[in-house]
Design a protein around this motif. Structure first.
Motif, PDB file in Angstrom:
ATOM      1  N   PHE A 131      29.328  40.960  36.330  1.00  0.00           N
ATOM      2  CA  PHE A 131      29.509  42.219  37.047  1.00  0.00           C
ATOM      3  C   PHE A 131      29.291  43.394  36.097  1.00  0.00           C
ATOM      4  O   PHE A 131      29.340  43.255  34.872  1.00  0.00           O
ATOM      5  CB  PHE A 131      30.898  42.309  37.686  1.00  0.00           C
ATOM      6  CG  PHE A 131      32.039  42.434  36.700  1.00  0.00           C
ATOM      7  CD1 PHE A 131      32.457  43.672  36.229  1.00  0.00           C
ATOM      8  CD2 PHE A 131      32.707  41.298  36.257  1.00  0.00           C
ATOM      9  CE1 PHE A 131      33.509  43.776  35.328  1.00  0.00           C
ATOM     10  CE2 PHE A 131      33.761  41.393  35.354  1.00  0.00           C
ATOM     11  CZ  PHE A 131      34.168  42.631  34.893  1.00  0.00           C
TER      12      PHE A 131
ATOM     13  N   VAL B  11      38.084  38.605  39.143  1.00  0.00           N
ATOM     14  CA  VAL B  11      37.041  37.690  39.617  1.00  0.00           C
ATOM     15  C   VAL B  11      37.683  36.329  39.851  1.00  0.00           C
ATOM     16  O   VAL B  11      38.320  35.772  38.960  1.00  0.00           O
ATOM     17  CB  VAL B  11      35.901  37.544  38.580  1.00  0.00           C
ATOM     18  CG1 VAL B  11      34.826  36.595  39.110  1.00  0.00           C
ATOM     19  CG2 VAL B  11      35.302  38.901  38.235  1.00  0.00           C
TER      20      VAL B  11
ATOM     21  N   TYR C  51      34.540  39.247  43.766  1.00  0.00           N
ATOM     22  CA  TYR C  51      34.726  40.303  42.774  1.00  0.00           C
ATOM     23  C   TYR C  51      35.492  41.453  43.418  1.00  0.00           C
ATOM     24  O   TYR C  51      35.087  41.963  44.468  1.00  0.00           O
ATOM     25  CB  TYR C  51      33.379  40.810  42.277  1.00  0.00           C
ATOM     26  CG  TYR C  51      32.563  39.798  41.509  1.00  0.00           C
ATOM     27  CD1 TYR C  51      32.509  39.822  40.117  1.00  0.00           C
ATOM     28  CD2 TYR C  51      31.824  38.818  42.185  1.00  0.00           C
ATOM     29  CE1 TYR C  51      31.748  38.899  39.409  1.00  0.00           C
ATOM     30  CE2 TYR C  51      31.061  37.891  41.489  1.00  0.00           C
ATOM     31  CZ  TYR C  51      31.030  37.936  40.103  1.00  0.00           C
ATOM     32  OH  TYR C  51      30.270  37.011  39.413  1.00  0.00           O
TER      33      TYR C  51
ATOM     34  N   LYS D  96      31.810  33.504  43.732  1.00  0.00           N
ATOM     35  CA  LYS D  96      32.950  34.248  43.197  1.00  0.00           C
ATOM     36  C   LYS D  96      33.217  35.495  44.041  1.00  0.00           C
ATOM     37  O   LYS D  96      32.286  36.120  44.551  1.00  0.00           O
ATOM     38  CB  LYS D  96      32.683  34.684  41.742  1.00  0.00           C
ATOM     39  CG  LYS D  96      32.474  33.547  40.762  1.00  0.00           C
ATOM     40  CD  LYS D  96      32.124  34.105  39.384  1.00  0.00           C
ATOM     41  CE  LYS D  96      31.833  32.999  38.389  1.00  0.00           C
ATOM     42  NZ  LYS D  96      31.452  33.547  37.050  1.00  0.00           N
TER      43      LYS D  96
ATOM     44  N   GLU E  66      31.021  36.980  33.379  1.00  0.00           N
ATOM     45  CA  GLU E  66      31.509  36.936  34.765  1.00  0.00           C
ATOM     46  C   GLU E  66      30.482  37.483  35.746  1.00  0.00           C
ATOM     47  O   GLU E  66      30.581  37.265  36.941  1.00  0.00           O
ATOM     48  CB  GLU E  66      32.820  37.720  34.887  1.00  0.00           C
ATOM     49  CG  GLU E  66      34.007  37.062  34.189  1.00  0.00           C
ATOM     50  CD  GLU E  66      34.419  35.761  34.848  1.00  0.00           C
ATOM     51  OE1 GLU E  66      33.908  35.421  35.939  1.00  0.00           O
ATOM     52  OE2 GLU E  66      35.269  35.057  34.268  1.00  0.00           O
TER      53      GLU E  66
ATOM     54  N   VAL F 236      39.294  44.985  37.241  1.00  0.00           N
ATOM     55  CA  VAL F 236      38.432  44.056  37.974  1.00  0.00           C
ATOM     56  C   VAL F 236      39.055  42.662  37.926  1.00  0.00           C
ATOM     57  O   VAL F 236      39.557  42.230  36.886  1.00  0.00           O
ATOM     58  CB  VAL F 236      37.014  43.993  37.362  1.00  0.00           C
ATOM     59  CG1 VAL F 236      36.161  42.951  38.093  1.00  0.00           C
ATOM     60  CG2 VAL F 236      36.341  45.356  37.429  1.00  0.00           C
TER      61      VAL F 236
END
Length: 244
Positions: free
Chosen positions: A96, A130, A209, A207, A94, A128
């Motif tokens: 991060f 996303v 986040y 994206k 993803e 988190v």
């Protein structure tokens, strides 16, 4: 702008992240004691403290105290404020990275890309989310204050929320000049009482986040300075994963 706002609110604020991650003072067992903790409370066996005869009360209590003090604290003590050790967590898929408490377990939760919970109090967590977006920077969505207002509005719309208030709003620069918004707010609800929420957001590679740190912060168990400092370290560590 209206389309972006609708997308974010419908996918996150109403049905996703902030609802599935309950709005982050830990209950720590003796086995979780960290010997370097400065604040200790000696636990005694109440049955042993009850004297058979009142004339023997003082002698018995002194005897028990002597035994307790002769045994390592790790067997008979708990830390008032557990010292959380942090470790780096990176989701390369993803894109991060962040610091997270090494003792908190990763759990599956609908709507969360990653969620780490305190084993002793699940409402204390770091999560988190996303999701894909059509903007390239957060400023295209709005100012930090605009986003903070949206967060509070979403919280107030929940039936369980009694009160929600923004504490602070800020902006920082992440990896490669990345624009990152940070927020702190508190929520009082019928589900879990008073919570302190620390959030961060950034947009990268199409994206959005979102980081959400939730921790109990009631009058009977407020966040101690060391724990708050640790939560802020997590907040500031949230960033795009470095390219390999």
């Amino acid at each position: 702008m209206s389309a972006i706002s609708s997308l974010v609110c419908s996918n996150i604020f109403r049905n996703g992240f902030f609802q599935c991650l309950p709005s982050i003072s830990s209950i720590i067992t003796p086995l979780q004691l960290k010997t370097r903790s400065r604040s200790l409370v000696v636990l005694s066996n109440e049955d042993e403290l009850v004297p058979t005869y009142s004339t023997r009360r003082r002698a018995l209590n002194v005897s028990i105290l002597t035994v307790l003090l002769s045994i390592p604290f790790s067997s008979f003590a708990i830390a008032i404020g557990e010292v959380l050790e942090l470790e780096r967590y990176t989701d390369s898929a993803e894109g991060f990275t962040l610091l997270k408490p090494s003792s908190w377990s990763k759990v599956d939760k609908a709507g969360a890309t990653a969620l780490f919970q305190d084993a002793n109090k699940g409402s204390n967590n770091v999560g988190v989310v996303v999701i894909p977006v059509k903007i390239t920077t957060l400023s295209q969505f709005g100012t930090p204050q605009f986003v903070a207002d949206k967060l509070i509005l979403a919280e107030k719309r929940k039936e369980s929320t009694k009160e929600a208030e923004v504490v602070s709003v800020s902006e920082r620069t992440g990896e490669g000049g990345l624009q990152v918004y940070e927020f702190e707010y508190k929520v009082d609800s019928t589900r879990g009482g008073l919570k302190r929420i620390l959030s961060a957001a950034f947009v990268a590679s199409g994206k959005l986040y979102l980081l959400n740190i939730a921790h109990s912060d009631g009058s009977e168990g407020p966040i101690d300075p060391d724990r708050r400092n640790t939560l802020e370290q997590i907040l500031h560590s949230f960033d795009i994963a470095p390219s390999t």
